[in-house]
Design an enzyme around this catalytic site. Structure first.
Site, short mmCIF file in Angstrom:
data_model
loop_
_atom_site.label_atom_id
_atom_site.label_comp_id
_atom_site.label_asym_id
_atom_site.label_seq_id
_atom_site.Cartn_x
_atom_site.Cartn_y
_atom_site.Cartn_z
N ALA A 170 6.64 4.72 2.32
CA ALA A 170 7.46 5.09 2.98
C ALA A 170 6.49 4.08 3.84
O ALA A 170 5.68 3.71 4.12
CB ALA A 170 8.34 6.28 3.16
N SER A 214 -0.10 -3.90 0.98
CA SER A 214 0.23 -5.41 0.73
C SER A 214 -1.14 -6.60 1.07
O SER A 214 -1.53 -5.83 0.87
CB SER A 214 0.78 -5.45 2.53
OG SER A 214 0.93 -6.67 2.05
N TYR A 242 0.42 -5.11 11.11
CA TYR A 242 0.96 -4.55 9.78
C TYR A 242 0.04 -5.02 9.04
O TYR A 242 -0.36 -3.63 8.30
CB TYR A 242 2.33 -5.50 9.41
CG TYR A 242 2.98 -5.20 8.11
CD1 TYR A 242 3.82 -3.59 7.26
CD2 TYR A 242 2.39 -5.72 6.73
CE1 TYR A 242 3.88 -2.88 6.53
CE2 TYR A 242 2.86 -5.31 5.42
CZ TYR A 242 4.13 -3.94 5.48
OH TYR A 242 4.11 -3.70 4.20
N PHE A 249 13.81 -0.87 -0.65
CA PHE A 249 14.13 -2.20 -1.47
C PHE A 249 13.47 -1.27 -2.92
O PHE A 249 13.55 -1.53 -4.27
CB PHE A 249 13.48 -3.27 -0.49
CG PHE A 249 13.65 -4.55 -1.96
CD1 PHE A 249 14.68 -4.43 -2.67
CD2 PHE A 249 12.50 -4.99 -2.01
CE1 PHE A 249 15.10 -5.82 -3.24
CE2 PHE A 249 13.04 -5.69 -3.05
CZ PHE A 249 13.40 -6.49 -3.81
N VAL A 250 11.64 -1.07 -2.44
CA VAL A 250 11.08 -0.40 -3.72
C VAL A 250 11.77 0.92 -4.29
O VAL A 250 11.60 1.32 -5.41
CB VAL A 250 9.55 -0.90 -3.24
CG1 VAL A 250 8.98 -0.51 -4.97
CG2 VAL A 250 9.34 -2.09 -3.24
#
Length: 336
Positions: free
Chosen positions: A83, A128, A154, A24-25
């Site tokens: 990734a 993130s 995550y 998406f990015v």
């Protein structure tokens, strides 16, 4: 030459290796790099759906700590690593933290070590905001200097990758830049943002008008603009940057702006928050409610001041672009 560059307009553009170029990015970032005339090596897990001038593609089906990067890294001066194993809503792995660590930590550090050995000057890691945490109080914002407080596997894996990369930067001549985006939206967005677009498109009544939260968002083109700046900016070396559109909104404001962008008269009405929370708990959607109605804000003043950066696209325009893509995709009209 890379060191000391003050502008991406130099005649000799640094060669860039990008991972995750079909994501998406990654996909629009790859297109932006090609448009800006960077020579690019794109490493993806599957064959890229498009061919771009100046882009050499490598397929790496499994991203692990045993990958050999000698060929893709040849002549590369900058690595942009987007990734990774992403946050999964319905996790099925028996040991999620181990699975995240294998890809987001082990495989990342393997690439970074080989990059440093190959003479790469800068490693840009797309991390993130989950490293900071899941929620802020209203009118409080995360800062890069805040103590990390990830609450899921995550986020933990992203933090561990950041720490390993910064340690590597101290041991080698390669600088590291870490970017922590908040929720990224734009053409092709999925998950909750797409659900909001669908609800507005259907004209569903939405009970969020007076929810008094604040959310930071980032339009994908704004994120890409910052990433491109970090390729060459000397003050991006060995720093952590938070990124957003610079305008925090309540869920009600988000929905109202999206309704305008969609040209829909969606009824957005008021309902006491405790009733919504109770209803969400009863139907097993408490976490979903928190993501919509909790506050998560980031302070991008460091990003602005150190890099001289501001989001080039405002939220109203960004919402309009996103809504246009959604409507054209639904109607089968190619976006463009």
């Amino acid at each position: 030459m890379f060191d000391g560059l003050n502008s991406a307009s130099c005649s000799q553009m640094p060669k860039v290796l990008l991972t995750g170029g079909t994501g998406f990015v990654g996909r629009p970032l790859l297109e932006a790099l090609a448009t800006a005339k960077y020579p690019v090596v794109s490493v993806t897990r599957k064959s890229p759906p498009i061919t771009l001038c100046g882009v050499h593609s490598y397929v790496l089906p499994i991203f692990s700590d045993s990958n050999n990067w000698d060929v893709p890294l040849k002549g590369v001066e900058v690595v942009i690593h987007s990734a990774g194993r992403v946050h999964i809503m319905n996790e099925v792995h028996s040991n999620p933290l181990q699975a995240f660590r294998e890809v987001n930590v082990g495989a990342t550090l393997n690439l970074a070590r080989q990059a440093a050995e190959a003479g790469v000057k800068r490693f840009i890691f797309i991390s993130s905001v989950k490293v900071n945490g899941e929620e802020t109080g209203r009118n409080r914002a995360f800062k890069p200097s805040d103590a990390p407080a990830p609450l899921d596997d995550y986020g933990v894996s992203k933090l561990e990758a950041e720490q390993a990369l910064m340690a590597l930067a101290k041991q080698t001549a390669m600088s590291v830049t870490i970017i922590r985006p908040v929720l990224v939206y734009g053409p092709g967005v999925k998950a909750n943002f797409e659900k909001m677009l669908a609800a507005i498109d259907k004209g569903l009544p939405l009970p969020f008008r007076t929810i008094n939260n604040r959310r930071s968002l980032v339009f994908i083109d704004n994120l890409i603009d910052l990433i491109l700046l970090c390729i060459h900016h000397p003050k991006a070396a060995n720093r952590i940057f938070l990124v957003s559109d610079g305008e925090d909104l309540s869920i009600g404001q988000i929905l109202q702006k999206l309704a305008v962008a969609m040209n829909k008269k969606t009824p957005i009405f008021a309902c006491p928050q405790f009733i919504l929370e109770l209803a969400a708990s009863v139907v097993g959607k408490k976490e979903f409610f928190q993501r919509l109605c909790g506050s998560l804000q980031v302070d991008i003043s460091d990003t602005r001041q150190l890099l001289g950066w501001s989001p080039p696209i405002g939220i109203d325009e960004a919402f309009a672009i996103t809504a246009r893509y959604y409507k054209e995709k639904k109607s089968g009209i190619p976006y463009g």
